[in-house]
Design an enzyme around this catalytic site. Structure first.
Site, short mmCIF file in Angstrom:
data_model
loop_
_atom_site.label_atom_id
_atom_site.label_comp_id
_atom_site.label_asym_id
_atom_site.label_seq_id
_atom_site.Cartn_x
_atom_site.Cartn_y
_atom_site.Cartn_z
N LYS A 211 -2.07 0.10 -1.66
CA LYS A 211 -0.73 0.67 -1.61
C LYS A 211 0.03 0.31 -2.90
O LYS A 211 0.64 1.15 -3.53
CB LYS A 211 -0.01 0.16 -0.36
CG LYS A 211 1.38 0.72 -0.19
CD LYS A 211 1.98 0.28 1.14
CE LYS A 211 3.47 0.61 1.16
NZ LYS A 211 4.13 0.20 2.39
N GLU A 217 -6.98 -9.41 -5.00
CA GLU A 217 -8.37 -9.24 -4.56
C GLU A 217 -8.89 -7.86 -4.93
O GLU A 217 -9.99 -7.71 -5.49
CB GLU A 217 -8.46 -9.39 -3.02
CG GLU A 217 -8.15 -10.77 -2.49
CD GLU A 217 -6.67 -10.94 -2.13
OE1 GLU A 217 -5.80 -10.26 -2.74
OE2 GLU A 217 -6.39 -11.77 -1.25
N ARG A 270 -0.87 -1.41 7.10
CA ARG A 270 -1.71 -1.50 8.29
C ARG A 270 -1.59 -0.28 9.20
O ARG A 270 -2.23 -0.22 10.25
CB ARG A 270 -1.41 -2.80 9.04
CG ARG A 270 0.05 -3.00 9.41
CD ARG A 270 0.32 -4.44 9.83
NE ARG A 270 1.74 -4.70 10.08
CZ ARG A 270 2.63 -5.01 9.14
NH1 ARG A 270 2.27 -5.08 7.88
NH2 ARG A 270 3.89 -5.25 9.46
N LYS A 497 0.24 -16.07 -1.43
CA LYS A 497 -0.18 -15.25 -2.57
C LYS A 497 0.41 -15.82 -3.86
O LYS A 497 -0.28 -15.96 -4.86
CB LYS A 497 0.39 -13.82 -2.43
CG LYS A 497 -0.39 -12.88 -1.56
CD LYS A 497 0.17 -11.46 -1.78
CE LYS A 497 -0.06 -10.57 -0.60
NZ LYS A 497 0.62 -9.29 -0.69
#
Ligand code: F6P
Length: 536
Positions: A211, A217, A270, A497
């Site tokens: 997104k 990652e 999600r 993060k």
């Protein structure tokens, strides 16, 4: 982030709810409710506490509730004005207040007779255009597959950019006649290595899904995979595609507009597999099956808005969860699909549920005084029976179970499917009926009266999968409304993060010491890593 002064959307404090207090009071008289006795005294119980909807039999008669409890739960839904909340959701009200966004993933599965608006503008022309382009692209990849040019697709993404597509591609295995789809998510190089080492870069399509197109990652995996593709003689112009809201970044990464599919910030990660994030699903199963998947979900969107509360499945599921968790104090929710093809469903639901409702601040900005998101866990039956059902049957805590099963076999082996169904039925029944221990052998006793809900579907196909997932999405939304929290942000993932970014140079370079001091435990761990990495 939205202005903090923005008015909270539909504040609701469970601790001040008259209906919730009534439920708690009711639970005192129902604490000893033995569902076995209820079945004996009411021959219609199974029927009364079940709902039939489009080939699904949802049987919650083994739950620790009765008609009084159900009525009190429905009163809570009235008091919390769940109907009004659903109307706001579908009307594009900016209910994701901490990010100042509407929540309109339902638009991604809508058809051309539907309208969804943000700020007074219809989003449907854009949605339908991107869907058409994406499905045409998926079909072109399937053509190249038939011609032997594309054998494999690697979806590179994490969280919502991985779990939904990975779950759905696996669930719809029997409909997947396109190239083989693989999923790389973890920043552990072992993941990308184990997938790419089996593939041919000249016949592999990389689909980078993010997104934000900034996720550490995903970008690390995408860079590595792109390099692998180029080194192996694959052409990035024809062997890479991107899905993102950040079109500037996809271009900068070297993926052209013809292979890039955008979406808007009113789609939460999600909740995104209904749109371009579902590209790998549509490549695997084809446009027609993908449309079926969307149609199944859309049916639930219509149902949740129109069904009477006592027939409204997402609402009933939300209320059942509320009863088990908030009133009876059962803090986990076990999901056991009796379908190997649905093996990723529990992982998918973990993000859908726990990232949405794992919150402790209310929509008004103060601390909740009740529990919120339950722990979701599970594995397919029958494997789970040989792993943790011991605890479900004889452990000290009660964990309500959702059993999911399909009447039509999910393989060609009907005899095995019979065994699978017998196991599902047996486990739910055993949890309920229990067993008195033989004399002198207390360890062989089963208390029974352990609650479960049985989802019996006619078949596992794109449409039923769409229904199943959308039902959970709305169930999670309704629970968030009841619990007074904001279900569509995920601030809780940010701190870790940010700290990983601070720690990275500390790990990489022998002499590097970050400006932020670490706690003693972290320093000790770091020291051991540095000594191993940089001996001497
Ligand atoms: O885990 C946090 C999160 O932001 C999820 O909500 C999201 O699905 C995932 O990271 C991946 O984000 P993106 O699609 O932007 O790479």
């Amino acid at each position: 982030m939205a202005d903090n002064a923005a008015a909270p959307w539909r504040p609701f404090r469970l601790s001040e709810s008259r209906a919730h207090s009534a439920l708690v009071e009711l639970s005192e008289s129902k604490a000893s409710l033995d569902v076995r006795t209820c079945f004996e005294s009411d021959p219609n119980r199974a029927e009364v506490l079940s709902r039939h909807w489009k080939g699904l039999l949802l049987d919650f008669s083994k739950q620790r509730l009765d008609a009084d409890v159900l009525e009190a739960l429905l009163e809570l839904a009235r008091e919390a004005d769940i109907q009004g909340a659903i109307e706001d959701l579908f009307a594009g009200v900016k209910i994701n207040t901490t990010e100042g966004r509407a929540v309109l993933h339902m638009a991604l599965r809508a058809n051309n007779t539907d309208d969804f608006q943000v700020d007074g503008q219809s989003v449907m022309p854009g949605v339908l255009k991107v869907r058409e382009r994406m499905l045409a692209f998926a079909e072109s990849i399937r053509d190249r597959h038939r011609q032997g040019q594309i054998t494999d697709v690697v979806n590179i993404g994490i969280g919502g950019s991985d779990l939904g597509p990975a779950m759905a591609v696996k669930a719809l295995r029997r409909f997947a006649d396109g190239p083989a789809c693989h999923f790389v998510s973890n920043v552990d190089g072992a993941h990308v290595e184990s997938v790419l080492s089996r593939l041919n870069p000249r016949t592999t399509l990389l689909v980078v899904v993010s997104k934000t197109f900034t996720t550490q990652e995903t970008m690390a995996n995408a860079r590595l995979a792109k390099q692998w593709l180029i080194q192996g003689g694959g052409n990035p112009a024809t062997h890479m595609a991107a899905v993102s809201t950040n079109l500037e970044a996809t271009g900068a990464f070297g993926i052209g507009p013809e292979a890039t599919f955008g979406f808007e910030d009113w789609v939460g990660g999600r909740y995104s597999m209904w749109g371009p994030v579902g590209l790998s699903i549509s490549i695997a199963i084809g446009a027609e099956n993908f449309q079926e998947f969307l149609s199944g979900a859309r049916e639930v969107d219509v149902h949740v808005q129109e069904a009477q509360p006592s027939e409204n499945l997402p609402l009933l599921l939300a209320l059942l969860g509320h009863w088990n968790q908030q009133v009876l104090g059962m803090s986990s929710h076990v999901v056991i699909p009796y379908a190997e093809d649905l093996s990723r469903l529990p992982a998918y639901l973990q993000q859908a549920d726990m990232e949405s409702n794992g919150k402790s601040i209310t929509r008004s900005g103060d601390r909740v005084g009740w529990s919120t998101g339950s722990v979701v866990w599970g594995e397919p039956g029958t494997n789970s029976q040989h792993a943790f059902f011991q605890l479900l049957h004889q452990g000290t805590e009660i964990h309500p179970v959702d059993f999911l099963a399909f009447v039509e076999p999910t393989s060609e082996h009907e005899g095995m499917h019979d065994m699978l169904l017998a196991n599902a039925l047996a486990q739910a029944e055993a949890l309920l009926v229990g067993q008195k221990p033989p004399k002198g052998q207390p360890h062989r006793g089963f208390e029974g009266n352990r609650p479960s809900t049985f989802w019996l579907f006619d078949a596992l196909n794109p449409r039923t999968l769409g229904r199943l997932v959308a039902m959970h999405e709305h169930r999670i939304f309704i629970q968030g409304v009841l619990w007074g929290i904001s279900s569509f942000d995920q601030w809780g993932v940010e701190l870790g993060k940010a700290m990983a970014n601070v720690l990275l140079p500390d790990v990489q370079h022998a002499g590097h010491v970050s400006d932020l001091p670490h706690d003693a435990s972290t320093s000790q761990l770091l020291k051991v890593i540095k000594m191993a990495k940089h001996p001497g």
